[in-house]
Design an enzyme around this catalytic site. Structure first.
Site, short mmCIF file in Angstrom:
data_model
loop_
_atom_site.label_atom_id
_atom_site.label_comp_id
_atom_site.label_asym_id
_atom_site.label_seq_id
_atom_site.Cartn_x
_atom_site.Cartn_y
_atom_site.Cartn_z
N ASP A 1 -16.96 57.04 -23.92
CA ASP A 1 -15.80 57.50 -24.69
C ASP A 1 -16.14 58.73 -25.52
OD1 ASP A 1 -14.68 55.29 -23.65
OD2 ASP A 1 -14.29 54.26 -25.57
N SER B 1 19.78 46.98 -12.42
CA SER B 1 18.98 45.82 -12.83
C SER B 1 18.97 44.83 -11.66
CB SER B 1 19.55 45.20 -14.09
OG SER B 1 20.85 44.77 -13.82
N GLU C 1 6.17 40.83 -6.81
CA GLU C 1 5.48 41.56 -7.89
C GLU C 1 5.67 40.82 -9.19
OE1 GLU C 1 7.31 45.42 -8.03
OE2 GLU C 1 6.88 45.75 -5.92
N LYS D 1 6.89 40.47 -12.85
CA LYS D 1 7.97 41.13 -13.60
C LYS D 1 7.45 41.39 -15.01
CE LYS D 1 12.88 40.80 -14.59
NZ LYS D 1 12.81 41.01 -16.04
N ASP E 1 7.15 42.44 -18.74
CA ASP E 1 8.13 42.37 -19.83
C ASP E 1 7.95 43.57 -20.75
OD1 ASP E 1 10.18 41.43 -21.29
OD2 ASP E 1 9.10 39.75 -22.19
N ARG F 1 15.96 53.66 -19.54
CA ARG F 1 17.02 53.25 -18.63
C ARG F 1 18.40 53.49 -19.24
NH1 ARG F 1 19.91 48.53 -17.80
NH2 ARG F 1 20.61 48.34 -15.66
N GLU G 1 7.55 50.12 -15.38
CA GLU G 1 7.73 49.41 -16.63
C GLU G 1 6.63 49.82 -17.60
OE1 GLU G 1 10.40 47.50 -16.59
OE2 GLU G 1 10.18 46.01 -18.18
N TYR H 1 6.66 50.89 -10.11
CA TYR H 1 7.02 49.98 -9.03
C TYR H 1 7.97 50.56 -7.99
CZ TYR H 1 10.63 48.90 -12.53
OH TYR H 1 11.62 48.98 -13.47
N LYS I 1 13.13 34.12 -12.84
CA LYS I 1 12.80 34.05 -14.27
C LYS I 1 12.04 32.76 -14.56
CE LYS I 1 14.84 37.49 -16.53
NZ LYS I 1 15.89 37.19 -17.40
N CYS J 1 23.52 17.88 -53.54
CA CYS J 1 23.32 19.25 -53.06
C CYS J 1 22.00 19.81 -53.58
CB CYS J 1 24.48 20.13 -53.54
SG CYS J 1 24.23 21.86 -53.15
N CYS K 1 23.24 22.81 -56.15
CA CYS K 1 24.02 22.62 -57.37
C CYS K 1 24.05 21.17 -57.84
CB CYS K 1 25.45 23.14 -57.18
SG CYS K 1 26.42 22.09 -56.11
N CYS L 1 28.52 19.95 -49.29
CA CYS L 1 28.68 20.07 -50.73
C CYS L 1 30.10 20.59 -50.91
CB CYS L 1 27.68 21.09 -51.27
SG CYS L 1 28.06 21.61 -52.93
N CYS M 1 29.59 26.07 -56.07
CA CYS M 1 28.17 25.97 -55.68
C CYS M 1 27.62 27.37 -55.40
CB CYS M 1 28.05 25.09 -54.43
SG CYS M 1 26.40 25.12 -53.71
S1 IVH Z 1 12.41 46.47 -9.63
C1 IVH Z 1 16.85 48.00 -8.79
N1 IVH Z 1 10.04 45.58 -10.26
O1 IVH Z 1 13.00 44.10 -14.66
C2 IVH Z 1 16.04 47.45 -9.89
N2 IVH Z 1 11.68 45.68 -11.96
O2 IVH Z 1 16.39 43.71 -14.01
C3 IVH Z 1 14.61 47.75 -9.67
N3 IVH Z 1 10.89 44.97 -14.14
O3 IVH Z 1 15.11 46.70 -15.46
C4 IVH Z 1 13.76 46.97 -10.58
N4 IVH Z 1 8.82 44.54 -13.55
O4 IVH Z 1 12.75 46.93 -16.14
C5 IVH Z 1 11.28 45.84 -10.70
N5 IVH Z 1 7.90 44.85 -10.67
C6 IVH Z 1 9.12 45.12 -11.11
C7 IVH Z 1 9.48 44.95 -12.45
C8 IVH Z 1 10.79 45.23 -12.84
C9 IVH Z 1 9.67 44.57 -14.55
C10 IVH Z 1 12.08 45.07 -15.00
C11 IVH Z 1 12.81 46.37 -14.89
C12 IVH Z 1 14.25 46.05 -14.59
C13 IVH Z 1 14.30 44.57 -14.80
C14 IVH Z 1 15.09 43.87 -13.72
#
Ligand code: IVH
Length: 668
Positions: A34, A83, A113, A115, A117, A136, A170, A222, A310, A404, A407, A422, A427
Site C-alpha cells: 500500500d 426492476s 447471481e 442479489k 443489497d 437508477r 450494484e 451485472y 427474496k 396511566c 398522568c 387513559c 394527560c
Molecule cells: S439484474 C432488469 N442482477 O436488484 C433488471 N439486479 O429489482 C436488471 N440487484 O434494481 C437487474 N444484484 O439494483 C440484477 N445480480 C443482480 C443484482 C441486481 C442486485 C438489484 C438491482 C435491481 C434490483 C432488482
C-alpha cells in the site's frame, strides 16, 4: 524537469496506479505494498497540481475526490433501468420456469447471481473512458453521480478496449467498511447509518466527492445495457466480457441447466449468506441465452426473462429485557418490548411493539425470556415467539398497570377493545403525541418540527395545543437546544407555509377519533369548509358513502366540544386555511356495481385489456384505482407475472382477481 519528461512521467504514474488499483480492487491480488501505491499517488497529485494541463479525466488522482457540486444533474437513461419481479418460494420459481419454457421451449438454461443489497448504478464509457455514472432514479431518469463513482476504486476509469457502452451494476458498502464507518460516527456523536445499503446510498449522494472517496465503496457489474456489436450471445458471455474489459463481476455466479439446480443454488446460498463480506437480499435468476431473453421480452416494469428470489425474513434470538409502556395520542397504552440489541436483516433491533396486553398473553412473554425476533416485511421489528425451553425460572411475569404511566389517572378498557386507555383529556402524553401527529407528513407536514423539538416546546410550555404553534416567535425558538438562526427561520417558514394546506390535512391533523387520512379527504371534499363540517349532523354524515356510524358519531362529538370551537376560531384568526382546495369527488354513492366505493390496485401484465382502459372502466363504475397495496386496498387485479404487490395482497388477505374475472365483472 523538462515539460515533456513531466508529461511522460504523469502518463507512466497514471498507468501504474491504474494497474495497481485494478490488481488490488478488482482482482484482489495486490502486487505492491500500500505504501508504494500511496507514494506514487502523492507524486502524481503533486505533478498534476504543478502541470494541470496534463491532468486527464481518467487520471487515478480523481479517486481522492474532485470538485464539490451544488446539486446533482438529472440524467435520462438511454435504456431504462428496470426492476425485477419477485419470487418468495419454490412454487414461484417453478411457475417462472414453466412460463419461460412455454414461451421459448424446453431447452433453457439459467444464470444465478447473488442479489447484492446496494444501489443500482449505470456507468457510461465512451471510447473506453468512463464518462458518466448515474443512479437508477425512477428507472427513466436518474441523477448524475459521476464524480462520486470515480472514487469507487473497483470502477475502471478506462477499460481494456476503446468501446462506447453502458454497463450496470450494484454499488455497495462491504460489511467491514460499514462497521468501521458507524463506529467512527458514534464516536463523533453522529447518527449511524441503519444498514450498509443506506450507507452506500448516502455516500453516493454526497455533493462533496471527497466524502464518498473515504467510504470504501465497492461494485459488482451485472450487465451491459447495450450489447450492440460486442458479439455476445448469452448473459454469461456478457459477464465474461465485463471481466475481460476490467470490470469487477461477482465470482459466485453459476450457470444452472435446470430449475432444480437453481433451487439447489438458492439453498446453498441461504446457508452461506452470513459468510459473505457484503449483504445480499436474494438470488437473481436470469435466462442465459440472449435470443431466449428477447423472445420472452418485458412487462411494463421488468423483464420476463429474470426473477429475483427474496430470502425469507431473517429470524434471530435475543433477550426480552423489559416491557416499556407508552401513551399514544388517543390515550392507548402500548407495551413495547425492550430487547438486547441484535442485528436483524441489516439493522440493529432493540425495540418491538407488542401492541396490547392480549398479545403478551397469547405469546406468553415474560421479562427475561429468550425470544425470536424478525422484521415483518423486512422493516418492522416483531417478536415471533418465546423459546420456552430456554427458561431458567428467573423470568418475571408482566402485567399491565392499572394507572396511566404519565398522568396516573386510572386506565380503562373500553367495550369491545383490547387496548387499555387513559381517558384523561389533560394527560400530557396524549397532548404531546397529538402535537406530533398534527405536524406529521400526512397532516400539516411541518418540516423541522420533529418529535424532539415538539417535546422540548411542550416541556418549556411554549405550546399547549396546536393553535399555539402559530403563535411561536423567533426569540422563543432561539432559546431551544440545538436551534440556530437558520433552523429557526426554516421552521417559521414551514409553519407559515402549512397555513395554506387544504382542509383535509388540518382535519386529519386534529386527530378526530376514527378519522384517518382517507376519511379526512372524503369529509373535506364533501363539506368543503370546516364551518360546514362543524354544523354537520349525524344523519348528514352517514349519508356519505365511506362514513360509517362510528366515524359520524365521533365527528359530531368532536365538534360539539366548546374547546374545539375555540381552537378552530384561533386557527382561523392566525390565518390557517380551513377550506378544501382539491378537486371535487366523483359521486359513487348512487352507482350500483361491485367496484363502487372500492379501492383497487392493478398489477402484473394484462393480456387482453389495456391497463388505462381497465382503469377508466373501473373508475366509471365507481371504483378508485391506486398504485400501491395497503390495508385500505379492497381488491387486487393480478395480471401475469404479478410480483411484490400480489405477495403483499396475499399477506394482507386482500381479495384477488385474475384478468378473466375482471373482464367478466366489467361486462355485467
Ligand atoms: S439484474 C432488469 N442482477 O436488484 C433488471 N439486479 O429489482 C436488471 N440487484 O434494481 C437487474 N444484484 O439494483 C440484477 N445480480 C443482480 C443484482 C441486481 C442486485 C438489484 C438491482 C435491481 C434490483 C432488482
Amino acid at each position: 524537469m523538462e515539460k515533456q519528461t513531466v508529461q511522460l512521467r504523469i502518463k507512466e504514474l497514471q498507468d501504474l496506479l491504474n494497474q495497481y488499483n485494478y490488481e488490488y480492487h478488482v482482482l484482489d491480488k495486490p502486487s505492491v505494498p500500500d505504501a508504494e501505491y500511496d507514494r506514487l499517488m502523492q507524486e502524481l497529485l503533486k505533478l498534476e497540481e504543478e502541470y494541470p494541463e496534463f491532468r486527464t479525466s481518467d487520471s487515478p488522482s480523481v479517486r481522492v475526490g474532485g470538485t464539490i457540486l451544488d446539486a446533482f444533474q438529472k440524467v435520462e437513461h438511454r435504456t431504462p433501468m428496470l426492476s425485477l419481479g419477485n419470487a418468495f418460494n419454490e412454487a414461484d420459481l417453478r411457475d417462472f420456469d414453466r412460463r419461460a419454457k412455454q414461451a421459448v421451449g424446453e431447452n433453457l438454461s439459467y444464470v444465478c447471481e447473488l442479489k447484492i443489497d446496494g444501489l443500482a448504478v449505470s456507468l457510461r464509457y465512451e471510447q473506453g473512458v468512463f464518462k458518466q455514472g448515474a443512479t437508477r432514479g425512477d428507472g427513466t431518469i436518474g441523477e448524475d453521480i459521476t464524480e462520486n463513482l470515480k472514487t469507487v476504486r473497483s470502477i475502471p476509469l478506462r477499460i481494456n478496449k476503446p468501446l462506447t457502452l453502458e454497463v450496470r451494476g450494484e454499488a455497495f458498502m462491504p460489511r467491514k467498511s460499514f462497521e468501521s464507518l458507524n463506529k467512527a460516527k458514534l464516536e463523533n456523536e453522529e447518527e449511524p447509518f441503519a444498514n450498509p445499503r443506506n450507507a452506500a446510498a448516502g455516500s453516493l449522494r454526497q455533493l462533496d466527492p471527497k466524502i464518498a472517496a473515504k467510504r470504501n465503496l465497492d461494485i459488482y457489474l451485472y450487465s451491459i445495457a447495450d450489447l450492440g456489436e460486442t458479439g455476445v450471445v448469452s448473459h454469461s458471455d456478457g459477464l465474461d466480457l465485463l471481466d475481460d474489459l476490467g470490470f469487477k463481476t461477482n465470482p459466485e455466479r453459476k450457470r444452472c441447466a435446470t430449475i432444480d439446480d437453481v433451487i439447489k443454488y438458492i439453498e446453498e446460498w441461504t446457508e452461506k449468506r452470513p459468510t459473505l463480506d457484503y449483504e445480499i437480499d436474494g438470488i437473481v435468476i436470469k435466462v442465459d441465452s440472449l435470443s431466449h431473453q428477447s423472445a420472452l421480452g418485458f412487462t411494463a416494469k421488468s423483464p420476463r426473462w429474470a426473477i429475483a428470489y427474496k430470502f425469507p425474513a431473517e429470524e434471530v434470538m435475543t433477550k426480552l429485557l423489559d416491557i416499556e409502556l407508552s401513551v399514544g395520542r388517543t390515550g392507548v397504552v402500548t407495551p413495547t418490548a425492550i430487547l438486547e440489541p441484535v442485528r436483524v436483516a441489516g439493522t440493529t433491533v432493540q425495540r418491538a411493539s407488542l401492541h396490547n396486553e392480549d398479545l403478551i398473553r397469547e405469546k406468553d412473554l415474560k421479562i427475561g425470556d429468550t425470544v425470536v425476533v424478525k422484521k415483518a416485511g423486512d422493516i418492522i421489528p416483531e417478536v415471533v415467539n418465546v423459546m420456552v425451553d430456554l427458561r431458567t425460572g428467573e423470568e418475571l411475569e408482566f402485567s399491565m398497570p392499572t394507572h396511566c404511566p404519565e398522568c396516573e389517572s386510572e386506565l380503562v378498557r373500553l367495550e369491545g377493545e383490547v387496548a387499555l386507555r387513559c381517558i384523561n383529556p389533560a394527560c400530557p402524553a396524549q397532548i404531546r403525541e397529538g402535537l406530533i401527529h398534527f405536524v406529521s407528513r400526512n397532516a400539516m407536514n411541518i418540516d423541522g418540527l420533529g418529535e424532539k423539538v415538539i417535546a422540548q416546546l411542550f416541556k418549556e410550555q411554549l405550546i399547549a395545543n396546536v393553535g399555539d404553534l402559530y403563535k411561536l416567535e423567533k426569540e422563543q425558538l432561539l432559546q431551544l437546544e440545538r436551534m440556530g438562526e437558520k433552523s429557526v427561520d426554516n421552521l417559521l417558514k414551514a409553519i407559515e407555509t402549512s397555513k395554506q394546506n387544504s382542509l383535509e390535512k388540518l382535519l386529519f391533523g386534529l386527530g378526530i377519533r376514527h378519522v384517518g387520512a382517507k376519511a379526512a379527504k372524503t369529509l373535506a371534499q364533501e363539506f368543503e369548509t370546516i364551518e360546514n363540517l362543524q354544523q354537520a349532523s349525524f344523519e348528514e354524515l352517514i349519508a356519505i358513502h365511506e362514513i360509517g356510524d362510528k366515524m359520524a358519531e365521533s365527528v359530531v362529538a368532536f365538534f360539539e366540544q366548546p374547546e374545539v370551537t375555540i381552537l378552530i376560531n384561533e386557527l382561523k384568526e392566525r390565518g390557517v386555511n380551513t377550506a378544501y382546495k382539491g378537486p371535487k369527488p366523483v359521486n359513487t354513492a348512487n352507482i350500483e356495481s361491485v367496484f363502487a366505493g372500492k379501492t383497487i390496485v392493478l398489477t402484473g401484465k394484462l393480456e387482453q385489456l389495456n391497463r388505462n382502459d381497465a382503469k377508466s372502466e373501473i373508475e366509471a363504475l365507481g371504483g378508485k384505482v391506486t398504485g400501491s397495496v395497503s390495508k385500505s386496498t379492497d381488491l387486487l387485479i393480478a395480471g401475469e407475472a404479478a410480483g411484490s404487490k400480489l405477495a403483499k395482497a396475499q399477506e394482507l388477505n386482500i381479495e384477488i382477481w385474475d384478468e378473466e374475472r375482471l373482464i367478466q365483472e366489467l361486462k355485467k
